[in-house]
Enzyme design. Structure first.
Site, PDB file in Angstrom:
ATOM      1  N   ALA A   1      31.373  37.062  29.893  1.00 22.45           N
ATOM      2  CA  ALA A   1      32.571  36.604  30.656  1.00 22.45           C
ATOM      3  C   ALA A   1      32.097  36.277  32.179  1.00 22.45           C
ATOM      4  O   ALA A   1      30.893  36.432  32.627  1.00 22.45           O
ATOM      5  CB  ALA A   1      33.471  37.916  30.859  1.00 22.45           C
ATOM      6  N   GLY A   2      32.898  35.114  32.770  1.00 20.44           N
ATOM      7  CA  GLY A   2      32.680  34.943  34.236  1.00 20.44           C
ATOM      8  C   GLY A   2      32.472  33.649  34.302  1.00 20.44           C
ATOM      9  O   GLY A   2      32.581  32.955  35.158  1.00 20.44           O
TER      10      GLY A   2
ATOM     11  N   ASP B   1      33.674  31.152  32.252  1.00 18.63           N
ATOM     12  CA  ASP B   1      34.998  30.289  32.084  1.00 18.63           C
ATOM     13  C   ASP B   1      36.135  31.306  32.489  1.00 18.63           C
ATOM     14  O   ASP B   1      36.491  32.147  31.484  1.00 18.63           O
ATOM     15  CB  ASP B   1      34.972  29.994  30.643  1.00 18.63           C
ATOM     16  CG  ASP B   1      36.298  29.163  30.308  1.00 18.63           C
ATOM     17  OD1 ASP B   1      37.018  28.825  31.196  1.00 18.63           O
ATOM     18  OD2 ASP B   1      36.386  28.710  29.155  1.00 18.63           O
TER      19      ASP B   1
ATOM     20  N   ARG C   1      30.128  36.664  44.778  1.00 14.43           N
ATOM     21  CA  ARG C   1      31.122  37.466  45.048  1.00 14.43           C
ATOM     22  C   ARG C   1      32.514  36.803  44.810  1.00 14.43           C
ATOM     23  O   ARG C   1      33.402  36.490  45.710  1.00 14.43           O
ATOM     24  CB  ARG C   1      30.908  37.631  46.258  1.00 14.43           C
ATOM     25  CG  ARG C   1      30.602  36.651  47.522  1.00 14.43           C
ATOM     26  CD  ARG C   1      30.556  37.111  48.868  1.00 14.43           C
ATOM     27  NE  ARG C   1      30.303  36.013  49.890  1.00 14.43           N
ATOM     28  CZ  ARG C   1      29.356  36.008  50.410  1.00 14.43           C
ATOM     29  NH1 ARG C   1      28.071  36.523  50.261  1.00 14.43           N
ATOM     30  NH2 ARG C   1      29.086  34.861  51.328  1.00 14.43           N
TER      31      ARG C   1
ATOM     32  N   SER D   1      33.119  45.044  38.120  1.00 17.25           N
ATOM     33  CA  SER D   1      32.814  44.134  39.230  1.00 17.25           C
ATOM     34  C   SER D   1      32.514  44.701  40.478  1.00 17.25           C
ATOM     35  O   SER D   1      33.211  45.482  41.022  1.00 17.25           O
ATOM     36  CB  SER D   1      33.652  43.051  39.156  1.00 17.25           C
ATOM     37  OG  SER D   1      33.529  42.307  40.269  1.00 17.25           O
TER      38      SER D   1
ATOM     39  N   THR E   1      25.391  45.291  30.648  1.00 17.26           N
ATOM     40  CA  THR E   1      25.930  45.715  31.861  1.00 17.26           C
ATOM     41  C   THR E   1      26.717  44.638  32.578  1.00 17.26           C
ATOM     42  O   THR E   1      26.186  43.152  32.208  1.00 17.26           O
ATOM     43  CB  THR E   1      25.186  46.623  32.786  1.00 17.26           C
ATOM     44  OG1 THR E   1      24.112  45.651  33.319  1.00 17.26           O
ATOM     45  CG2 THR E   1      24.496  47.803  32.119  1.00 17.26           C
ATOM     46  N   ASN E   2      27.238  44.604  33.624  1.00  9.53           N
ATOM     47  CA  ASN E   2      27.777  43.897  34.637  1.00  9.53           C
ATOM     48  C   ASN E   2      26.656  43.495  35.571  1.00  9.53           C
ATOM     49  O   ASN E   2      25.553  44.130  35.564  1.00  9.53           O
ATOM     50  CB  ASN E   2      29.116  44.318  35.429  1.00  9.53           C
ATOM     51  CG  ASN E   2      29.835  43.268  35.761  1.00  9.53           C
ATOM     52  OD1 ASN E   2      29.382  42.451  36.294  1.00  9.53           O
ATOM     53  ND2 ASN E   2      31.172  43.529  35.535  1.00  9.53           N
TER      54      ASN E   2
ATOM     55  N   GLY F   1      20.138  39.719  32.236  1.00  6.02           N
ATOM     56  CA  GLY F   1      18.744  39.154  32.543  1.00  6.02           C
ATOM     57  C   GLY F   1      18.045  38.613  31.118  1.00  6.02           C
ATOM     58  O   GLY F   1      16.799  38.480  31.067  1.00  6.02           O
TER      59      GLY F   1
END
Length: 344
Positions: A65-66, A68, A115, A181, A251-252, A303
């Site tokens: 995620a992130g 789109d 951010r 987040s 993870t995030n 990563g």
């Protein structure tokens, strides 16, 4: 074709503002898909199916995620050959996110700092985009990632998650609850023992009600941070098992800057992703697996820049993997390489 050309395009993209380059790339990818050129620019990846959370994934390599946030580019991204795509994070109401600039490259470290702040057009527009996706209509596995609005008090966060869950449920292959987040004030408080217990209890009850209502069980996964100590990982793992949560994404991004000290942009506020988070996120996967065993499948992310990195996540205990920052740096070749490394 794009596999070969991306290294040539990348310098031009990296000369642009990171967020502008992001939108430029996605818009052109979708344009190519609509012109029928998806087969020319993407990957053809042989099926390597895995059943996880009760869902059949055509291959174990997904998009995190992130990338789109509004589900507007699903069909273009699908040309890369992903086994699944996760879009969002979406919130109940549209919100602009944090002021720009809010995304930064650290090319010396193969890293990004963002951010963004859950900038999105709101859940209703999000659902309209999801419903318009041809790839989804043809059976593509689509995860929908939900969050809370920035101006919703943390004490009422569950209301936002419930609102989104009820609306995305009929359209999702699985739903991810993002409580990790670092760019929404106090959001990570929801990883605390009592807060998490209350939230998961509420969401699990809603999931059962929605399954009865829609005559279809949609799995719910939790996305957690890498910045956790052993006790926190243990508490989260125990809560996942106790509440019968279907999956966990580990993870995030990280708030740590230890691996990038002294680099340009290293002190920018936000979450760090990319190569520097690999060891930390893989440690969380390994430690979490020791707590949950086979009761809660883990999706490993953080990563991944090579097939060997993807294999390391699986060896640590993940069932599936997701990529994002590595895709920015390496292009769609990364998806092909990871799929090949994980082929059963």
């Amino acid at each position: 074709m794009l596999n070969a050309l991306y290294p040539l395009f990348r310098p031009a993209l990296f000369s642009m503002d990171a967020e502008d380059a992001h939108h430029f790339t996605l818009n052109n990818l979708l344009r190519a898909q609509r012109l029928g050129l998806g087969g020319c620019i993407g990957n053809r990846i042989a099926e390597d199916p895995r059943t996880v959370m009760g869902v059949r994934f055509p291959n174990p390599v997904g998009l995190a995620a992130g990338l789109d946030k509004d589900g507007a580019y699903i069909d273009g991204l699908a040309s890369f050959g992903f086994g699944f795509i996760e879009v969002g994070t979406v919130t109940p109401r549209a919100q602009p996110g944090n002021p720009r600039p809010r995304m930064f490259r650290l090319p010396q470290a193969d890293a990004l700092i963002n951010r963004m702040g859950f900038n999105n057009g709101g859940v209703d527009a999000f659902i309209a985009n999801v419903k318009a996706s041809r790839w989804k209509a043809e059976g593509g596995v689509l995860g929908l990632n939900i969050g809370k609005n920035a101006d919703t008090p943390i004490e009422r966060a569950a209301d936002d998650y419930l609102y989104c869950l009820e609306r995305v449920y009929p359209h999702a292959s699985y739903v991810t609850v993002n409580i990790s987040s670092p760019n929404t004030k106090n959001l990570r408080q929801l990883q605390g023992a009592s807060e998490l217990d209350s939230l998961l209890s509420t969401l699990k009850a809603a999931q059962q009600r929605l399954a009865d209502q829609h005559k279809r069980y949609v799995p719910v996964a939790l996305k957690i941070a890498p910045d956790l100590d052993a006790d926190q990982i243990g508490n989260i793992g125990d809560a996942l098992v106790r509440h019968k949560i279907d999956g966990v994404i580990a993870t995030n991004t990280t708030i740590s800057r230890d691996a990038v000290k002294g680099l340009p942009h290293a002190e920018e506020a936000g979450g760090l992703s990319g190569r520097p988070v690999f060891e930390q996120s893989t440690h969380v996967v390994r430690a979490l697996r020791q707590v949950v065993g086979d009761a809660v499948p883990i999706i490993g992310v953080g990563g991944i820049f090579s097939g060997a990195d993807a294999r390391a996540k699986i060896d640590a205990g993940a069932k599936l993997v997701q990529v994002y920052s590595g895709l920015i740096y390496r292009g769609p070749t990364l998806v092909r390489d990871c799929a090949a490394a994980l082929r059963a």
